[in-house]
Design an enzyme around this catalytic site. Sequence first.
Site, PDB file in Angstrom:
ATOM      1  CB  SER A  55      45.351 -32.612  42.616  1.00 16.67           C
ATOM      2  OG  SER A  55      45.304 -33.857  43.200  1.00 16.67           O
ATOM      3  CD  GLU A  62      64.645 -22.796  39.600  1.00 17.14           C
ATOM      4  OE1 GLU A  62      63.666 -22.794  39.900  1.00 17.14           O
ATOM      5  OE2 GLU A  62      65.219 -21.641  39.597  1.00 17.14           O
ATOM      6  CB  SER A  63      61.880 -29.418  37.909  1.00 17.72           C
ATOM      7  OG  SER A  63      63.170 -29.841  37.130  1.00 17.72           O
ATOM      8  CG  HIS A  68      48.505 -35.492  44.458  1.00 12.92           C
ATOM      9  ND1 HIS A  68      47.766 -34.600  43.091  1.00 12.92           N
ATOM     10  CD2 HIS A  68      49.571 -35.435  43.656  1.00 12.92           C
ATOM     11  CE1 HIS A  68      48.534 -34.792  42.064  1.00 12.92           C
ATOM     12  NE2 HIS A  68      49.621 -35.307  42.490  1.00 12.92           N
ATOM     13  CB  CYS A  83      67.177 -28.785  37.322  1.00 11.32           C
ATOM     14  SG  CYS A  83      66.327 -30.237  36.873  1.00 11.32           S
TER      15      CYS A  83
END
Lengths: 140, 140
Positions: A55, A62-63, A68, A83
């Site tokens: 994971s 930008e986020s 996973h 974003c």
Amino acid sequence: MRTEGKHIIMDASGCAPELLNDLDYLRTLLVDAARRANATVLNVAFHHFTPQGVSGVVVISESHLSIHTWPEFGYAALDFYTCGDIDPKVACEYVAKELKATYVKTTEIARGEVSEEGKYSHKTLSVKEKVYGEELSLLP
Amino acid sequence: MRTEGKHIIMDASGCAPELLNDLDYLRTLLVDAARRANATVLNVAFHHFTPQGVSGVVVISESHLSIHTWPEFGYAALDFYTCGDIDPKVACEYVAKELKATYVKTTEIARGEVSEEGKYSHKTLSVKEKVYGEELSLLP
């Protein structure tokens, strides 16, 4: 930073199991994917599971990007959320190709759109599947 | 770990701006939210932006929780993705309440479902909005 963003949810099948179990490879892959989309990498957090699976998340300015993996099934669940002017599709397609996915389903969601009453919301823009390079839209 | 998971996408409006700009508070909140959903926290990665805003991810053994905030707009974009028997709704509702959100839109997506041909996929289960405690389903 603008609130409007694009979030691609991707489930990838038929991926190379040895790649899905290699933490160092996946960390490098996701950081590379972020940079190819012109995103700025801020932080990474990855974890290897026993007996298998990884994971990991790459926080970008930008986020984020996340992965996973289930090497035993050749399956990886990914998210690419960006974003501003960053286009997550570039990162998405790069990762699917590098993992040697044979089937990919993606849902693209517009996030952070504001109504006149000041309510922030999201909506589904597209649902697609791709089989060995053949792309099909699942939305009417 | 089973591949089947639930992923809740949440956009929350009207949140308390001072909370959305407090990295330590948000890190504790998301870790608490994960634990309330009986998830196991593995790793956290948070970042504070200048002049304001926080991005953060909590990697759990059952996938991840993430938050991106815009204090200037009272807006937070969240994801709660859990696999196995963990129910992300508990975490979701706890965070919305603690952030004092006045309007919340959520989309719940089932992930990691496998077809007979071995293709892993996802699908939207519900789209909801909640205004001051009043819940409304947006799916037919």
